[in-house]
Design a protein around this motif. Structure first.
Motif, PDB file in Angstrom:
ATOM      1  N   ASP A 110       0.908  -1.338  -0.363  1.00  0.00           N
ATOM      2  CA  ASP A 110       0.385   0.043   0.230  1.00  0.00           C
ATOM      3  C   ASP A 110       0.455   1.390  -0.069  1.00  0.00           C
ATOM      4  O   ASP A 110       0.438   2.319   0.731  1.00  0.00           O
ATOM      5  CB  ASP A 110      -1.317  -0.002   0.973  1.00  0.00           C
ATOM      6  N   ARG A 111       1.791   1.341  -1.402  1.00  0.00           N
ATOM      7  CA  ARG A 111       3.346   2.954  -1.147  1.00  0.00           C
ATOM      8  C   ARG A 111       3.192   2.860  -2.266  1.00  0.00           C
ATOM      9  O   ARG A 111       3.441   1.896  -2.939  1.00  0.00           O
ATOM     10  CB  ARG A 111       3.710   2.091   0.428  1.00  0.00           C
ATOM     11  N   VAL A 112       3.681   3.349  -2.725  1.00  0.00           N
ATOM     12  CA  VAL A 112       4.518   4.120  -3.900  1.00  0.00           C
ATOM     13  C   VAL A 112       5.741   4.545  -3.311  1.00  0.00           C
ATOM     14  O   VAL A 112       5.667   5.587  -2.564  1.00  0.00           O
ATOM     15  CB  VAL A 112       3.781   5.232  -4.541  1.00  0.00           C
ATOM     16  N   LYS A 149      -3.547  -0.461  -1.957  1.00  0.00           N
ATOM     17  CA  LYS A 149      -3.091  -1.625  -3.481  1.00  0.00           C
ATOM     18  C   LYS A 149      -3.367  -0.951  -5.012  1.00  0.00           C
ATOM     19  O   LYS A 149      -3.795  -1.100  -5.780  1.00  0.00           O
ATOM     20  CB  LYS A 149      -4.534  -2.043  -4.016  1.00  0.00           C
ATOM     21  N   PRO A 150      -2.024  -0.098  -4.982  1.00  0.00           N
ATOM     22  CA  PRO A 150      -1.904   1.268  -6.273  1.00  0.00           C
ATOM     23  C   PRO A 150      -1.118  -0.097  -7.432  1.00  0.00           C
ATOM     24  O   PRO A 150      -0.940  -0.646  -6.896  1.00  0.00           O
ATOM     25  CB  PRO A 150      -0.369   1.825  -5.807  1.00  0.00           C
ATOM     26  N   SER A 158      -3.506   4.980  -8.985  1.00  0.00           N
ATOM     27  CA  SER A 158      -4.859   4.313  -9.196  1.00  0.00           C
ATOM     28  C   SER A 158      -4.605   3.078  -8.168  1.00  0.00           C
ATOM     29  O   SER A 158      -4.108   2.165  -7.685  1.00  0.00           O
ATOM     30  CB  SER A 158      -4.753   3.577 -10.353  1.00  0.00           C
ATOM     31  N   ASN A 159      -5.886   3.356  -6.743  1.00  0.00           N
ATOM     32  CA  ASN A 159      -6.210   2.940  -6.452  1.00  0.00           C
ATOM     33  C   ASN A 159      -7.332   1.082  -7.335  1.00  0.00           C
ATOM     34  O   ASN A 159      -7.999   1.702  -6.589  1.00  0.00           O
ATOM     35  CB  ASN A 159      -6.484   3.283  -5.349  1.00  0.00           C
ATOM     36  N   TYR A 160      -6.432   0.283  -7.107  1.00  0.00           N
ATOM     37  CA  TYR A 160      -6.972  -0.457  -8.240  1.00  0.00           C
ATOM     38  C   TYR A 160      -8.053  -0.742  -7.309  1.00  0.00           C
ATOM     39  O   TYR A 160      -9.519  -1.044  -7.632  1.00  0.00           O
ATOM     40  CB  TYR A 160      -6.411  -1.954  -7.854  1.00  0.00           C
TER      41      TYR A 160
END
Length: 290
Positions: free
Chosen positions: A223-225, A244-245, A258-260
């Motif tokens: 849950d991170r970029v 959930k990117p 995008s948060n799937y």
């Protein structure tokens, strides 16, 4: 009197020189709801933001408020897409082909080799690259017609374990080696150059975007970029609002994530760090245009 003015001017110059530059980082600016769309890939054209909705086998064009403008249906799990002008390149994971849409008309990218679940595609002028998921390789072409292939299943450098996304830049090919939890970099002959991110304990490196100074990676299960410089040094971690990117892309100074599963896009902007917050920052100059 002129000496007084000169002294004042000198003091002002010294003061400006000593003034510290305001620290900046990528900051969450807004959330765009995309109700009913589970976006896997993103591409931006003059029409708006194209999203590949793999769960619903379609492409969706939205405006910057998330309103649907048009759709392209009857696809087979479109994945990480790309755009060249108004041309959309769409890897279809389900039917093992890459489709090209021009003015609403569909063509198929002709390959002399068989794909097995293409997951990502990248264009750079005439150059094309495809992340061939189950074949654990990258296909690359200088002219979009004749392709070379590199990579095989494995854990060693130069090997892949389900590559999901790829990006061509001026000199390199960057690959999201998803389940080896790393980014790999190659020259345009397919020769391995370096690996990025192995020390960050990523869990499914699904999406990648590279600008002239930064490498953005979606760390799906964590849950991170993560944001690196081109040498692989971590610059910043984005986690606020991130869940959930699966894809990240930059356009006109904005960073879209995008948060799937949450059917939303997050928009980050490069701006001053709020007082009291601490971010690891790049000490180099940033170029925020692709």
């Amino acid at each position: 009197m002129k000496y007084i003015y000169s002294l004042l001017a000198l003091l002002i110059l010294i003061s400006c020189a000593e003034k510290e530059e305001v620290a900046k980082s990528w900051q969450l600016s807004k959330t765009i709801p995309i109700t009913g769309v589970n976006a896997i890939g993103m591409a931006i054209t003059s029409e708006g933001i194209w999203l590949s909705d793999g769960d619903h086998n379609r492409l969706v064009l939205i405006n910057d408020e998330g309103k649907t403008i048009k759709t392209i249906d009857s696809l087979d799990r479109p994945m990480h897409i790309d755009a060249e002008g108004e041309m959309l390149y769409v890897p279809q994971y389900g039917n093992d082909e890459v489709s090209v849409f021009v003015d609403g008309e569909k063509k198929t990218l002709v390959l002399l080799d068989s794909l097995d679940a293409p997951a990502g595609v990248s264009t750079y002028f005439k150059e094309k690259a495809i992340a061939d998921f189950y074949n654990n390789r990258i296909l690359y072409s200088t002219d979009g017609k004749e392709f070379i292939s590199f990579g095989k299943e494995g854990k060693a450098t130069g090997d892949f374990y389900y590559p999901t996304d790829v990006q061509i830049t001026e000199s390199h090919i960057w690959v999201a080696d998803a389940y080896n939890n790393r980014i790999q970099v190659f020259d345009k002959k397919g020769t391995f150059l370096k690996v990025i991110g192995v020390d960050q304990k990523m869990n499914a490196a699904t999406g990648i975007f590279v600008n002239p100074t930064e490498v953005f990676v979606t760390d799906f299960e964590n849950d991170r970029v993560l944001i690196f410089n081109h040498e692989g040094v971590l610059q910043q971690e984005l986690s606020k609002g991130v869940e959930k990117p699966i894809e990240v892309i930059q356009h006109q100074g904005h960073l879209f994530v995008s948060n799937y599963r949450r059917s939303e896009l997050l928009v980050f902007d490069w701006k001053a760090i709020p007082e009291g917050e601490n971010h690891q920052e790049d000490t180099h100059d940033h170029d925020h245009d692709h």
